[in-house]
Write a protein that holds these residues in place. Structure first.
Motif, PDB file in Angstrom:
ATOM      1  N   UNK A  35      19.453   6.190   3.616  1.00 29.99           N
ATOM      2  CA  UNK A  35      20.740   5.856   2.994  1.00 29.99           C
ATOM      3  C   UNK A  35      21.353   7.190   2.583  1.00 29.99           C
ATOM      4  N   UNK A  36      22.245   7.688   3.405  1.00 32.23           N
ATOM      5  CA  UNK A  36      22.800   9.017   3.151  1.00 32.23           C
ATOM      6  C   UNK A  36      23.805   9.374   4.214  1.00 32.23           C
ATOM      7  N   UNK A  37      23.864  10.676   4.600  1.00 35.25           N
ATOM      8  CA  UNK A  37      24.855  11.088   5.592  1.00 35.25           C
ATOM      9  C   UNK A  37      24.669  10.351   6.915  1.00 35.25           C
ATOM     10  N   UNK A  38      25.706  10.377   7.736  1.00 35.13           N
ATOM     11  CA  UNK A  38      25.623   9.649   9.024  1.00 35.13           C
ATOM     12  C   UNK A  38      24.488  10.179   9.876  1.00 35.13           C
ATOM     13  N   UNK A  39      23.745   9.274  10.490  1.00 38.12           N
ATOM     14  CA  UNK A  39      22.670   9.660  11.406  1.00 38.12           C
ATOM     15  C   UNK A  39      22.808   8.844  12.694  1.00 38.12           C
ATOM     16  N   UNK A  40      22.099   9.311  13.731  1.00 36.27           N
ATOM     17  CA  UNK A  40      22.085   8.599  15.011  1.00 36.27           C
ATOM     18  C   UNK A  40      20.881   7.655  15.027  1.00 36.27           C
ATOM     19  N   UNK A  41      20.901   6.728  15.953  1.00 34.17           N
ATOM     20  CA  UNK A  41      19.772   5.799  16.088  1.00 34.17           C
ATOM     21  C   UNK A  41      18.477   6.579  16.312  1.00 34.17           C
ATOM     22  N   UNK A  42      18.575   7.668  17.100  1.00 35.20           N
ATOM     23  CA  UNK A  42      17.363   8.463  17.395  1.00 35.20           C
ATOM     24  C   UNK A  42      16.787   9.064  16.112  1.00 35.20           C
ATOM     25  N   UNK A  43      17.666   9.433  15.178  1.00 32.06           N
ATOM     26  CA  UNK A  43      17.167   9.967  13.892  1.00 32.06           C
ATOM     27  C   UNK A  43      16.411   8.876  13.143  1.00 32.06           C
ATOM     28  N   UNK A  44      16.982   7.680  13.157  1.00 35.58           N
ATOM     29  CA  UNK A  44      16.314   6.568  12.457  1.00 35.58           C
ATOM     30  C   UNK A  44      14.988   6.252  13.133  1.00 35.58           C
ATOM     31  N   UNK A  45      14.959   6.340  14.453  1.00 34.35           N
ATOM     32  CA  UNK A  45      13.694   6.077  15.163  1.00 34.35           C
ATOM     33  C   UNK A  45      12.643   7.124  14.800  1.00 34.35           C
ATOM     34  N   UNK A  46      13.091   8.378  14.651  1.00 33.91           N
ATOM     35  CA  UNK A  46      12.148   9.427  14.241  1.00 33.91           C
ATOM     36  C   UNK A  46      11.611   9.137  12.841  1.00 33.91           C
ATOM     37  N   UNK A  47      12.483   8.667  11.972  1.00 36.92           N
ATOM     38  CA  UNK A  47      12.029   8.320  10.608  1.00 36.92           C
ATOM     39  C   UNK A  47      11.031   7.161  10.666  1.00 36.92           C
ATOM     40  N   UNK A  48      11.303   6.193  11.525  1.00 35.23           N
ATOM     41  CA  UNK A  48      10.423   5.023  11.618  1.00 35.23           C
ATOM     42  C   UNK A  48       9.052   5.409  12.171  1.00 35.23           C
ATOM     43  N   UNK A  49       9.031   6.483  12.980  1.00 26.59           N
ATOM     44  CA  UNK A  49       7.760   6.879  13.605  1.00 26.59           C
ATOM     45  C   UNK A  49       6.884   7.691  12.654  1.00 26.59           C
ATOM     46  N   UNK A  50       7.432   8.094  11.517  1.00 30.47           N
ATOM     47  CA  UNK A  50       6.636   8.904  10.591  1.00 30.47           C
ATOM     48  C   UNK A  50       5.485   8.084  10.018  1.00 30.47           C
ATOM     49  N   UNK A  51       4.356   8.748   9.733  1.00 31.23           N
ATOM     50  CA  UNK A  51       3.228   7.984   9.176  1.00 31.23           C
ATOM     51  C   UNK A  51       3.567   7.436   7.792  1.00 31.23           C
ATOM     52  N   UNK A  52       3.006   6.315   7.453  1.00 28.59           N
ATOM     53  CA  UNK A  52       3.214   5.719   6.137  1.00 28.59           C
ATOM     54  C   UNK A  52       2.411   6.463   5.083  1.00 28.59           C
ATOM     55  N   UNK A  53       2.461   6.016   3.864  1.00 31.81           N
ATOM     56  CA  UNK A  53       1.711   6.689   2.799  1.00 31.81           C
ATOM     57  C   UNK A  53       0.207   6.533   3.011  1.00 31.81           C
ATOM     58  N   UNK A  54      -0.593   7.475   2.463  1.00 36.02           N
ATOM     59  CA  UNK A  54      -2.045   7.352   2.627  1.00 36.02           C
ATOM     60  C   UNK A  54      -2.566   6.069   1.987  1.00 36.02           C
ATOM     61  N   UNK A  55      -3.708   5.653   2.436  1.00 36.91           N
ATOM     62  CA  UNK A  55      -4.284   4.390   1.995  1.00 36.91           C
ATOM     63  C   UNK A  55      -5.122   4.626   0.732  1.00 36.91           C
ATOM     64  N   UNK A  56      -4.611   4.281  -0.436  1.00 40.50           N
ATOM     65  CA  UNK A  56      -5.347   4.434  -1.688  1.00 40.50           C
ATOM     66  C   UNK A  56      -5.532   3.060  -2.317  1.00 40.50           C
ATOM     67  N   UNK A  57      -6.695   2.800  -2.898  1.00 40.11           N
ATOM     68  CA  UNK A  57      -6.924   1.439  -3.405  1.00 40.11           C
ATOM     69  C   UNK A  57      -5.989   1.028  -4.535  1.00 40.11           C
ATOM     70  N   UNK A  58      -5.463   1.998  -5.288  1.00 47.25           N
ATOM     71  CA  UNK A  58      -4.621   1.601  -6.424  1.00 47.25           C
ATOM     72  C   UNK A  58      -3.134   1.821  -6.167  1.00 47.25           C
ATOM     73  N   UNK A  59      -2.794   2.170  -4.940  1.00 48.88           N
ATOM     74  CA  UNK A  59      -1.380   2.401  -4.639  1.00 48.88           C
ATOM     75  C   UNK A  59      -0.914   1.407  -3.584  1.00 48.88           C
TER      76      UNK A  59
END
Ligand code: DGJ
Length: 703
Positions: A35-59
């Protein structure tokens, strides 16, 4: 514009300068991407491909990342949706599909989910129009089961959740107040945990406006990233902003003040939440306000391209001492001053000679108006003005014919006291018979006299929200407001020439919901011109001058602090919005009336720029110094400047104007003086203000 990527599971909405992106994982988690400056679909796809947060039992892997967090599962942040059916709480959804529609109001993205256990259909709606950057979001919840299946209880059904990225720091701006001190801007550091604002009162309230803005602590009026959100609802509401452990922010908002139950959906029933709109800009708080204003004028406020007339309102002059003759005297003086709309306030109907009786009986008081309102309305029209009346349809005095006939029509709990404020009780507009009665009364009123304007007031909060006999009384919190909207819609459709003002003891019901059905709002009962500057400063963060009613009243001020101020200061303060006059004109001297006539004439000259121009806040009304606003529209600009108090003979600093062409020259249309654009922008405009409570208007046009 809406673009689709990620094999049909990623969406990018783009407006003039910003984009909003989201995607669906293969586990049907709907995650926020950008949610910010204009981006292209490819930018959003790159963001979607990023790894999620690490797996911690309390998070939680989802907190702060979801578009619409539901209760249950691996989540600990506040949910937007909390439901209950058949002893099972929470939601597990499956994705049913996404659609892009263009119903003529801008492209809309609909993402459909369902929870098979609860037979609950959940549709998330998104709309970002091409002419701006406001993202409109709302949600529809539908019981998709068949007759005989368990109803679904909506404990909480927010409109949307907004996810802001992790940053070193977040600062929260919001508007707070109380009666006669509404919409004052507060700006504070957001610390870990939650900040909750809202209304537990059944109306928007004087205490908070449903708007927040978040920035990284560095935004100014003119620069910096600002995310802001505003809710379009006129009843009880809540916005909860949470700074999470990783520095990200989640903001959820919607109807109702708690999670104790809002509606019971039977098979086939649905609930559509109000819009919770969001806006991103990198142009600072000023650009955010201008974008909100432009969106409201283009898409929310009815007929906003038409200017609002200069109004006279008799409340402060007469209070309950209303008589036809006195109204006629005031009307003649108002017309002579250049007023265009004359409004008779409280006290014209039923047995309403004080606040102890008459509310509910919407027929002219026979002693005060023996031939009804028409003779006065006709005289007002003959004087060249429109005619308006005050009503408070949602209320009743126990001492009224309506209450004597229908004591069960008010909100109340059986066996409990009926709490009175200002000697009045709240009618239950969730009841169809109450709405039918009010429709008939108001339609009759508007048909019986040539009325051009209705000031719709609401002078107390809910206190006993009971509804004996209904299967789910709590629904009245929502259904009262839906009933109000229905009535306003119906009246507007049947009487298209009538304009409506939303009032609630001043600014107790100002929001994007009511503004979709009214033409202007009463900003505050506080008509002190100095206090008003702070109220107007806050109001303008979200709402445009075109809807902000402001009256010039008597000095010393009779409603608040008895402050003495010049007509000049009072007029220049009220000229920042929709100008009105509310003093007892029968006590004004000939010289005052003549001066007022000149101010009204000046307002009419600057009105197109004030009501339809872009607002720049040049200096905030802080301390005892100089404050100023500027409006720009095409080649014209208007500056309103106020000085609270001059100390030690200090000259006031010049005002550096915005939005001008530095290569052009500008002529002051009142004095003829010519200024260079570059000088106005860099050195600034000298105001010449001095002494205490001084004020000035500058009206410049590009040569
Ligand atoms: C509250 C409003 O804000 C005032 O302007 C006035 O209309 C009074 N109610 C009348 O009762």
């Amino acid at each position: 514009m809406i673009e689709i990527g990620g094999s049909g599971r990623l969406w990018v909405l783009s407006g003039q300068r910003s984009s909003y992106a989201l995607h669906l994982t293969d586990r049907d988690e709907l995650l926020h991407l950008h949610w910010g400056p204009r981006i292209a679909v490819e930018d959003a796809e790159a963001l979607a491909a990023e790894p999620g947060p690490p797996d911690w039992p309390f998070e939680s892997p989802l907190d702060g990342r979801e578009e619409y967090p539901v209760e249950g599962g691996p989540r600990f942040a506040r949910p937007a949706l909390s439901v209950h059916a058949g002893g099972v709480r929470g939601t597990e959804w499956r994705f049913d599909g996404g659609t892009v529609l263009d119903p003529g109001t801008g492209e809309e993205l609909r993402l459909r989910f369902h929870d098979p256990l609860h037979h609950l259909g959940i549709t998330l709606h998104y709309r970002m129009r091409d002419d701006g950057d406001v993202v409109e979001r709302w949600t529809t919840l539908a019981h998709t089961g068949t007759a005989g299946q368990e109803p679904v209880e909506l404990l909480r059904a927010d409109s949307a959740a907004w996810s802001l990225p992790a940053r070193d720091r977040w600062r929260l701006s919001h508007l707070h107040g109380r009666w006669a001190a509404e919409s004052r801007l507060a700006r504070t550091e957001l610390t870990p945990g939650e900040k909750v604002i809202g209304s537990r009162r059944g109306h928007t309230s004087h205490h908070h406006l449903p708007w927040i803005a978040l920035d990284g602590g560095e935004a100014t009026e003119e620069s910096g990233e600002v995310h802001s959100c505003a809710l379009a609802w006129s009843g009880a509401w809540r916005i909860a902003v949470q700074l999470l452990g990783d520095g990200a922010v989640q903001a959820v908002g919607g109807v109702g003040h708690d999670d104790a139950g809002q509606l019971l959906l039977a098979p086939g029933e649905s609930f559509t939440t109000p819009v919770f709109a969001g806006l991103w800009t990198d142009g600072g708080f000023g650009a955010a306000s201008r974008a909100w204003h432009a969106w409201q004028l283009a898409h929310v406020v009815p007929g906003a391209d038409r200017s609002r007339p200069v109004l006279y309102n008799s409340w402060e002059a007469t209070e309950f001492e209303v008589s036809e003759e006195r109204q006629r005297s005031l009307a003649r003086l108002a017309a002579d001053m250049g007023v265009e709309l004359f409004v008779v306030d409280d006290g014209w109907f039923g047995a309403r000679t004080s606040d102890r009786a008459g509310l509910g009986d919407w027929t002219p008081n026979p002693d005060r108006f023996p031939h009804g309102l028409k003779p006065l309305a006709d005289e007002v029209h003959a004087l060249g003005m429109q005619f308006g009346v005050w009503v408070e349809p949602e209320m009743v005095n126990p001492d009224s014919d309506l209450y004597r006939a229908h004591p069960d029509w008010v909100q109340h709990h059986p066996g409990r006291a009926r709490t009175e404020f200002r000697n009045q009780l709240v009618l239950n507009l969730a009841r169809p018979d109450v709405r039918a009665h009010l429709w008939e009364r108001l339609d009759t009123l508007l048909s019986g006299a040539p009325i051009d304007y209705v000031k719709w007031d609401f002078n107390r909060s809910f206190a006993d929200p009971g509804w004996p006999g209904d299967r789910y009384p709590r629904r009245l919190w929502i259904d009262h407001v839906r009933g109000l909207y229905e009535l306003l819609e119906r009246l507007r459709a049947a009487h298209p020439g009538v304009a409506f003002e939303s009032c609630s003891g001043g600014g107790g019901r100002i929001d994007l919901g009511v503004l979709g059905l009214t033409d202007q709002v009463w900003t505050s009962d506080n008509t002190d011109p100095l206090d008003r500057l702070a109220i107007q400063h806050g109001f303008g963060q979200l709402h445009p001058a075109r809807v902000m009613a402001a009256w010039v009243t008597d000095s010393p001020n009779v409603m608040g602090n008895a402050r003495v101020s010049s007509l000049r200061f009072r007029f220049v303060s009220a000229m920042a919005g929709v100008l009105g006059v509310g003093g007892d004109l029968t006590r004004w001297s000939e010289a005052e009336l003549a001066e007022a006539r000149d101010w009204v004439a000046l307002y009419k000259r600057v009105r197109p720029v004030v009501q339809h121009g872009e607002l720049y806040r040049l200096r905030p009304p802080e301390g005892d110094g100089l404050s100023a606003v500027q409006y720009v529209r095409g080649a014209e600009t208007v500056v309103l400047a106020w000085l609270q108090a001059q100390h030690h003979g200090r000259a006031q600093p010049p005002l550096r104007l915005r939005g001008l062409d530095p290569a052009a020259t500008y002529r002051d249309l009142e004095t003829g003086e010519v200024h260079r654009g570059a000088v106005l922008a860099h050195r600034g405009l000298r105001t010449g203000l001095s002494g205490d409570l001084d004020a000035a208007v500058f009206h410049l046009r590009r040569n």
